[in-house]
Design a protein around this motif. Structure first.
Motif, PDB file in Angstrom:
ATOM      1  N   ALA A  28       0.833  -1.213   0.000  1.00 25.20           N
ATOM      2  CA  ALA A  28       0.000   0.000   0.000  1.00 25.20           C
ATOM      3  C   ALA A  28       0.862   1.256   0.000  1.00 25.20           C
ATOM      4  O   ALA A  28       0.514   2.262  -0.638  1.00 25.20           O
ATOM      5  N   LEU A  29       1.986   1.222   0.701  1.00 24.05           N
ATOM      6  CA  LEU A  29       2.893   2.373   0.703  1.00 24.05           C
ATOM      7  C   LEU A  29       3.474   2.622  -0.687  1.00 24.05           C
ATOM      8  O   LEU A  29       3.613   3.779  -1.110  1.00 24.05           O
ATOM      9  N   ALA A  30       3.803   1.555  -1.407  1.00 25.02           N
ATOM     10  CA  ALA A  30       4.293   1.715  -2.778  1.00 25.02           C
ATOM     11  C   ALA A  30       3.222   2.337  -3.658  1.00 25.02           C
ATOM     12  O   ALA A  30       3.519   3.175  -4.524  1.00 25.02           O
ATOM     13  N   GLY A  31       1.965   1.948  -3.445  1.00 23.85           N
ATOM     14  CA  GLY A  31       0.862   2.571  -4.173  1.00 23.85           C
ATOM     15  C   GLY A  31       0.703   4.030  -3.813  1.00 23.85           C
ATOM     16  O   GLY A  31       0.457   4.884  -4.679  1.00 23.85           O
ATOM     17  N   ALA A  32       0.854   4.349  -2.534  1.00 15.72           N
ATOM     18  CA  ALA A  32       0.754   5.742  -2.089  1.00 15.72           C
ATOM     19  C   ALA A  32       1.841   6.599  -2.725  1.00 15.72           C
ATOM     20  O   ALA A  32       1.599   7.759  -3.094  1.00 15.72           O
ATOM     21  N   GLU A  33       3.040   6.039  -2.863  1.00 15.09           N
ATOM     22  CA  GLU A  33       4.106   6.788  -3.531  1.00 15.09           C
ATOM     23  C   GLU A  33       3.732   7.086  -4.978  1.00 15.09           C
ATOM     24  O   GLU A  33       3.938   8.216  -5.457  1.00 15.09           O
ATOM     25  N   LEU A  34       3.181   6.098  -5.671  1.00 11.57           N
ATOM     26  CA  LEU A  34       2.760   6.339  -7.059  1.00 11.57           C
ATOM     27  C   LEU A  34       1.740   7.463  -7.136  1.00 11.57           C
ATOM     28  O   LEU A  34       1.803   8.323  -8.021  1.00 11.57           O
ATOM     29  N   ARG A  49       0.524   0.878 -17.321  1.00 12.99           N
ATOM     30  CA  ARG A  49       1.973   1.087 -17.404  1.00 12.99           C
ATOM     31  C   ARG A  49       2.357   2.416 -16.766  1.00 12.99           C
ATOM     32  O   ARG A  49       1.710   3.441 -16.994  1.00 12.99           O
ATOM     33  N   VAL A  50       3.436   2.394 -15.983  1.00 13.02           N
ATOM     34  CA  VAL A  50       3.940   3.585 -15.310  1.00 13.02           C
ATOM     35  C   VAL A  50       4.933   4.275 -16.223  1.00 13.02           C
ATOM     36  O   VAL A  50       6.025   3.751 -16.483  1.00 13.02           O
ATOM     37  N   VAL A  51       4.553   5.448 -16.732  1.00 11.81           N
ATOM     38  CA  VAL A  51       5.391   6.188 -17.677  1.00 11.81           C
ATOM     39  C   VAL A  51       6.051   7.344 -16.937  1.00 11.81           C
ATOM     40  O   VAL A  51       5.380   8.294 -16.523  1.00 11.81           O
ATOM     41  N   PRO A  52       7.364   7.275 -16.724  1.00 12.37           N
ATOM     42  CA  PRO A  52       8.034   8.333 -15.957  1.00 12.37           C
ATOM     43  C   PRO A  52       8.171   9.618 -16.750  1.00 12.37           C
ATOM     44  O   PRO A  52       8.289   9.603 -17.973  1.00 12.37           O
ATOM     45  N   VAL A  79       1.784  -1.127 -12.949  1.00 12.74           N
ATOM     46  CA  VAL A  79       1.572  -0.711 -11.558  1.00 12.74           C
ATOM     47  C   VAL A  79       1.792  -1.906 -10.634  1.00 12.74           C
ATOM     48  O   VAL A  79       2.446  -1.789  -9.592  1.00 12.74           O
ATOM     49  N   GLU A  80       1.266  -3.067 -11.030  1.00  8.81           N
ATOM     50  CA  GLU A  80       1.421  -4.261 -10.195  1.00  8.81           C
ATOM     51  C   GLU A  80       2.892  -4.605  -9.990  1.00  8.81           C
ATOM     52  O   GLU A  80       3.329  -4.894  -8.863  1.00  8.81           O
ATOM     53  N   ASP A  81       3.678  -4.569 -11.074  1.00  5.01           N
ATOM     54  CA  ASP A  81       5.103  -4.874 -10.955  1.00  5.01           C
ATOM     55  C   ASP A  81       5.799  -3.881 -10.035  1.00  5.01           C
ATOM     56  O   ASP A  81       6.670  -4.251  -9.238  1.00  5.01           O
ATOM     57  N   TRP A  82       5.415  -2.607 -10.150  1.00  7.02           N
ATOM     58  CA  TRP A  82       5.979  -1.589  -9.277  1.00  7.02           C
ATOM     59  C   TRP A  82       5.681  -1.886  -7.806  1.00  7.02           C
ATOM     60  O   TRP A  82       6.563  -1.801  -6.953  1.00  7.02           O
ATOM     61  N   LEU A  83       4.445  -2.248  -7.507  1.00  4.85           N
ATOM     62  CA  LEU A  83       4.069  -2.505  -6.114  1.00  4.85           C
ATOM     63  C   LEU A  83       4.936  -3.601  -5.513  1.00  4.85           C
ATOM     64  O   LEU A  83       5.433  -3.462  -4.388  1.00  4.85           O
ATOM     65  N   TRP A  84       5.125  -4.689  -6.254  1.00  3.54           N
ATOM     66  CA  TRP A  84       5.902  -5.803  -5.719  1.00  3.54           C
ATOM     67  C   TRP A  84       7.385  -5.467  -5.631  1.00  3.54           C
ATOM     68  O   TRP A  84       8.070  -5.867  -4.680  1.00  3.54           O
ATOM     69  N   ARG A  85       7.908  -4.737  -6.612  1.00  2.00           N
ATOM     70  CA  ARG A  85       9.345  -4.415  -6.608  1.00  2.00           C
ATOM     71  C   ARG A  85       9.666  -3.340  -5.573  1.00  2.00           C
ATOM     72  O   ARG A  85      10.537  -3.516  -4.724  1.00  2.00           O
ATOM     73  N   ARG A  86       8.966  -2.232  -5.638  1.00  2.00           N
ATOM     74  CA  ARG A  86       9.232  -1.115  -4.732  1.00  2.00           C
ATOM     75  C   ARG A  86       8.783  -1.436  -3.302  1.00  2.00           C
ATOM     76  O   ARG A  86       9.373  -0.974  -2.328  1.00  2.00           O
ATOM     77  N   VAL A 165      -5.620   7.301 -10.400  1.00  2.00           N
ATOM     78  CA  VAL A 165      -5.682   6.979  -8.975  1.00  2.00           C
ATOM     79  C   VAL A 165      -6.503   5.715  -8.764  1.00  2.00           C
ATOM     80  O   VAL A 165      -6.131   4.833  -7.981  1.00  2.00           O
ATOM     81  N   LEU A 166      -7.610   5.600  -9.467  1.00  2.00           N
ATOM     82  CA  LEU A 166      -8.430   4.387  -9.366  1.00  2.00           C
ATOM     83  C   LEU A 166      -7.644   3.148  -9.787  1.00  2.00           C
ATOM     84  O   LEU A 166      -7.771   2.078  -9.173  1.00  2.00           O
ATOM     85  N   THR A 167      -6.829   3.280 -10.829  1.00  2.00           N
ATOM     86  CA  THR A 167      -6.010   2.160 -11.288  1.00  2.00           C
ATOM     87  C   THR A 167      -5.037   1.720 -10.202  1.00  2.00           C
ATOM     88  O   THR A 167      -4.860   0.524  -9.942  1.00  2.00           O
ATOM     89  N   VAL A 168      -4.388   2.688  -9.553  1.00  2.00           N
ATOM     90  CA  VAL A 168      -3.442   2.363  -8.481  1.00  2.00           C
ATOM     91  C   VAL A 168      -4.156   1.718  -7.308  1.00  2.00           C
ATOM     92  O   VAL A 168      -3.705   0.700  -6.762  1.00  2.00           O
ATOM     93  N   LEU A 169      -5.288   2.278  -6.896  1.00  2.00           N
ATOM     94  CA  LEU A 169      -6.026   1.723  -5.757  1.00  2.00           C
ATOM     95  C   LEU A 169      -6.478   0.293  -6.039  1.00  2.00           C
ATOM     96  O   LEU A 169      -6.401  -0.576  -5.166  1.00  2.00           O
ATOM     97  N   ALA A 170      -6.947   0.052  -7.265  1.00  2.00           N
ATOM     98  CA  ALA A 170      -7.380  -1.307  -7.622  1.00  2.00           C
ATOM     99  C   ALA A 170      -6.197  -2.270  -7.585  1.00  2.00           C
ATOM    100  O   ALA A 170      -6.319  -3.406  -7.110  1.00  2.00           O
ATOM    101  N   ALA A 171      -5.041  -1.823  -8.072  1.00  2.00           N
ATOM    102  CA  ALA A 171      -3.858  -2.682  -8.072  1.00  2.00           C
ATOM    103  C   ALA A 171      -3.403  -2.994  -6.650  1.00  2.00           C
ATOM    104  O   ALA A 171      -2.988  -4.118  -6.349  1.00  2.00           O
ATOM    105  N   VAL A 172      -3.467  -2.006  -5.763  1.00  2.00           N
ATOM    106  CA  VAL A 172      -3.113  -2.238  -4.358  1.00  2.00           C
ATOM    107  C   VAL A 172      -4.044  -3.283  -3.751  1.00  2.00           C
ATOM    108  O   VAL A 172      -3.603  -4.232  -3.093  1.00  2.00           O
TER     109      VAL A 172
END
Length: 200
Positions: A28-34, A49-52, A79-86, A165-172
């Motif tokens: 959840a913290l990784a999602g909050a950072e996003l 996809r997270v586009v920097p 987003v899912e890959d980011w949550l698990w990695r970060r 934001v909805l995409t991130v929350l759903a992924a979390v």
């Protein structure tokens, strides 16, 4: 204060139905950072996809580390890959960061105090900010806390207007559900293994 810091403090201070698991909180913290980086325009989402964007300095060390950790080569990560990695070890990192800044009790802890316990809570600006945001029913914070078992009935999807934001929350939510299933499967496997050795 940042959304991850507020979420960490809410996870410590707000009573819930069960203790918050370290792994769940880290996701959840990784999602909050996003979500905070979306707000600073340090990144955008292309679907999942997270586009920097350009590397930014936010003024917060943890968010700056998150920005520097973004994958900057196509096809980028989901987003899912980011949550698990970060998310790996992220709850402990936020605990240490807040503790060093004097925003917890000032006592070094191996892990989180049990919510609802008798430990003294430091009355710090960070804690007051997190509490104000929580009790004002701020929807992003509530949406991140819900999968952790904190305030499950507080979220109202109609309050969200940002698809990213909805995409991130759903992924979390999906990631926490997956991690919970893994823990339960391991618990069952361990129980079955113990029963084999106990059988006459």
């Amino acid at each position: 204060m940042t959304t991850p810091q507020d979420l960490f403090l809410v996870s410590v201070d707000v009573p819930g139905e069960r203790p918050v698991e370290q792994g769940d909180l880290s996701l959840a913290l990784a999602g909050a950072e996003l979500i905070d980086l979306l707000g600073t325009r340090a990144l955008t989402l292309d679907g999942e996809r997270v586009v920097p964007g350009p590397v930014l300095t936010t003024g917060d060390r943890m968010l700056d580390e998150a920005d520097a950790a973004l994958v900057r080569e196509e096809p980028y990560e989901t987003v899912e890959d980011w949550l698990w990695r970060r998310g790996r070890g992220l709850a402990a990192a936020y605990h240490d960061t807040l503790d060093r800044a004097g925003q917890l009790t000032g006592e070094r802890r191996r892990w989180l105090p049990r919510r609802g316990g008798d430990e003294a809570r430091a009355d710090t600006p960070a804690r007051r900010h997190a509490a104000d945001r929580w009790w004002s029913h701020e929807p992003v914070l509530a949406g991140l806390a819900a999968p952790l078992g904190i305030g499950e009935d507080r979220t109202d999807r109609a309050e969200y207007t940002d698809d990213a934001v909805l995409t991130v929350l759903a992924a979390v939510g999906d990631a926490v559900t997956e991690l919970t299933a893994v823990r339960e499967r391991r618990r069952i496997e361990h129980a079955a293994f113990d029963n084999i050795w106990r059988a006459p």
